[in-house]
Design a protein around this motif. Structure first.
Motif, PDB file in Angstrom:
ATOM      1  N   GLU A 189      -6.311   4.367  -7.145  1.00  0.00           N
ATOM      2  CA  GLU A 189      -7.563   5.013  -6.792  1.00  0.00           C
ATOM      3  C   GLU A 189      -7.938   6.031  -7.863  1.00  0.00           C
ATOM      4  N   LYS A 190      -9.178   6.492  -7.796  1.00  0.00           N
ATOM      5  CA  LYS A 190      -9.636   7.524  -8.727  1.00  0.00           C
ATOM      6  C   LYS A 190      -9.000   8.865  -8.371  1.00  0.00           C
ATOM      7  N   CYS A 198      -1.439  -1.139  -4.045  1.00  0.00           N
ATOM      8  CA  CYS A 198      -2.544  -0.190  -4.120  1.00  0.00           C
ATOM      9  C   CYS A 198      -1.979   1.222  -3.992  1.00  0.00           C
ATOM     10  N   VAL A 199      -2.162   2.038  -5.018  1.00  0.00           N
ATOM     11  CA  VAL A 199      -1.653   3.408  -5.030  1.00  0.00           C
ATOM     12  C   VAL A 199      -2.771   4.335  -4.546  1.00  0.00           C
ATOM     13  N   LEU A 200      -2.594   4.852  -3.332  1.00  0.00           N
ATOM     14  CA  LEU A 200      -3.621   5.655  -2.670  1.00  0.00           C
ATOM     15  C   LEU A 200      -3.090   7.043  -2.352  1.00  0.00           C
ATOM     16  N   VAL A 248       0.855  -1.189   0.000  1.00  0.00           N
ATOM     17  CA  VAL A 248       0.000   0.000   0.000  1.00  0.00           C
ATOM     18  C   VAL A 248       0.888   1.234   0.000  1.00  0.00           C
ATOM     19  N   LEU A 249       0.686   2.092  -0.991  1.00  0.00           N
ATOM     20  CA  LEU A 249       1.415   3.353  -1.084  1.00  0.00           C
ATOM     21  C   LEU A 249       0.445   4.492  -0.783  1.00  0.00           C
ATOM     22  N   HIS A 273       3.616   7.733  -9.579  1.00  0.00           N
ATOM     23  CA  HIS A 273       3.815   6.569  -8.718  1.00  0.00           C
ATOM     24  C   HIS A 273       3.503   5.262  -9.444  1.00  0.00           C
ATOM     25  N   VAL A 274       2.425   5.262 -10.229  1.00  0.00           N
ATOM     26  CA  VAL A 274       2.080   4.048 -10.965  1.00  0.00           C
ATOM     27  C   VAL A 274       3.176   3.697 -11.969  1.00  0.00           C
ATOM     28  N   LEU A 275       3.650   4.682 -12.727  1.00  0.00           N
ATOM     29  CA  LEU A 275       4.692   4.409 -13.715  1.00  0.00           C
ATOM     30  C   LEU A 275       5.973   3.911 -13.054  1.00  0.00           C
ATOM     31  N   ALA A 276       6.314   4.468 -11.903  1.00  0.00           N
ATOM     32  CA  ALA A 276       7.523   4.028 -11.204  1.00  0.00           C
ATOM     33  C   ALA A 276       7.394   2.588 -10.725  1.00  0.00           C
TER      34      ALA A 276
END
Length: 353
Positions: free
Chosen positions: A96-97, A71-73, A9-10, A82-85
């Motif tokens: 998340e949205k 999970c990127v929060l 969890v980030l 963050h997702v690309l990294a």
């Protein structure tokens, strides 16, 4: 993958508390949170202690914990980064949205995941509400006939303290009520009523002080020829009291209400079928907060996709981008004044910049 899915969890802030409940109470045995990270150590420590996880240092620490899924929060404006990294580190992600603040960033996320054969899932939990599923099913079965009118209302409460943090309400990191709160309902509107063709919107900060809007209204024209409305505010006082969707068709009326699109408040078909009288009782649920109860079923679907070695998650980036593109059309309309066509792929001159 017979053992519990290993979860990282980030970001351990506001929405992370909903994930804590889901992983503790709904997905125990199916998923195990093994590591979490946050810029505020105390937040990460509280989250980790509640789930028996360990606190790690940032993206490298999460990747080193060897999670199956992260999970990127984090803040909306940091989602793409963050997702690309994480994808570059070979990690599957749920974000998340909104999927990102800029369409080009969302496309980069999609393409990076596809290139590496990884999951990039976007949270749209309201699609898992029983009320939403019933109304969408009724549309698909033709029970509404031709849709005449569809709209959403979001009357929620966020006080000034909410906007006094370093990112909420700022164009570069968040946007306003449409981007942060009503993004759920922009998705819901198109999911049941079909794609939007054009919008004409207005918005401003009414009660709260922020760069973006705390209140917005819009007229909508759907590709089907139906008309619609969007109404959203975080200036409701003293509490969240409505998040609703209404649908008017030639053969039926429906309204989904509650604070999280969680209750069938109206279901009136012209031609009744057996069981119609029981629809509100069968397809409504009580929810404790505006987050609703859809995160658990949604995440379970993502976990099942992962276990099967697939990447075609229940809601991927392309689906997540439908509400993002509508959001940019709404903001572009505010910036230019007047109607904006989604076929022109409008992009806001402010959001995410």
């Amino acid at each position: 993958m017979s053992n519990p899915v290993r979860i990282g969890v980030l970001g351990c802030g506001r929405v992370a508390q909903r994930y804590l409940e889901v992983f503790r109470d709904e997905l125990a045995g199916e998923a195990q949170v093994v590591a979490c990270a946050d810029l505020v150590p105390e937040k990460a420590e509280r989250f980790a202690a509640a789930l028996g996880a360990r606190v790690v240092n940032g993206l490298d620490g999460l990747a080193a914990a060897e999670p199956d899924l992260v999970c990127v929060l984090t803040e909306s404006g940091n989602h793409a980064k963050h997702v690309l990294a994480l994808i570059e580190r070979g990690v599957n992600v749920v974000v998340e949205k909104p999927v990102a603040l800029r369409p080009e960033d969302a496309l980069a996320m999609r393409d990076a995941a596809a290139t590496r054969g990884l999951i990039c899932a976007v949270v749209k939990q309201n699609r898992y509400n029983p009320a939403m599923r019933f109304v969408r099913g009724a549309v698909e079965e033709g029970r509404f006939g031709r849709i005449v009118l569809a709209g959403v209302r979001v009357h929620w409460c966020r006080t000034q303290a909410y906007y006094d943090d370093p990112w909420h309400g700022r164009w570069s990191m968040d946007g306003g009520v449409l981007a942060q709160q009503a993004i759920h309902h922009l998705d819901a509107l198109q999911w049941v009523a079909g794609p939007v063709e054009a919008v004409c919107a207005a918005g401003q900060a009414v009660l709260n002080s922020l760069e973006a809007e705390d209140t917005a209204v819009a007229a909508v024209r759907f590709a089907s020829g139906a008309m619609g409305t969007i109404e959203a505010t975080t200036s409701a006082r003293p509490r969240d009291f409505e998040a609703s969707l209404h649908l008017v068709g030639e053969k039926a009326l429906a309204k989904i209400g509650g604070i999280a699109l969680n209750r069938i408040e109206t279901w009136e078909p012209v031609d009744a079928h057996p069981g119609d009288a029981d629809v509100p009782a069968l397809h409504s649920q009580e929810v404790p907060t505006g987050y609703g109860l859809g995160h658990g079923p949604y995440l379970r679907g993502v976990l099942e996709t992962l276990r099967q070695g697939r990447t075609d998650v229940p809601v991927g980036v392309d689906e997540g981008m439908k509400s993002l593109r509508l959001l940019h059309a709404l903001y572009t309309s505010m910036e230019r004044g007047g109607w904006v066509s989604l076929a022109d792929a409008p992009v806001s001159a402010r959001l995410g910049l």
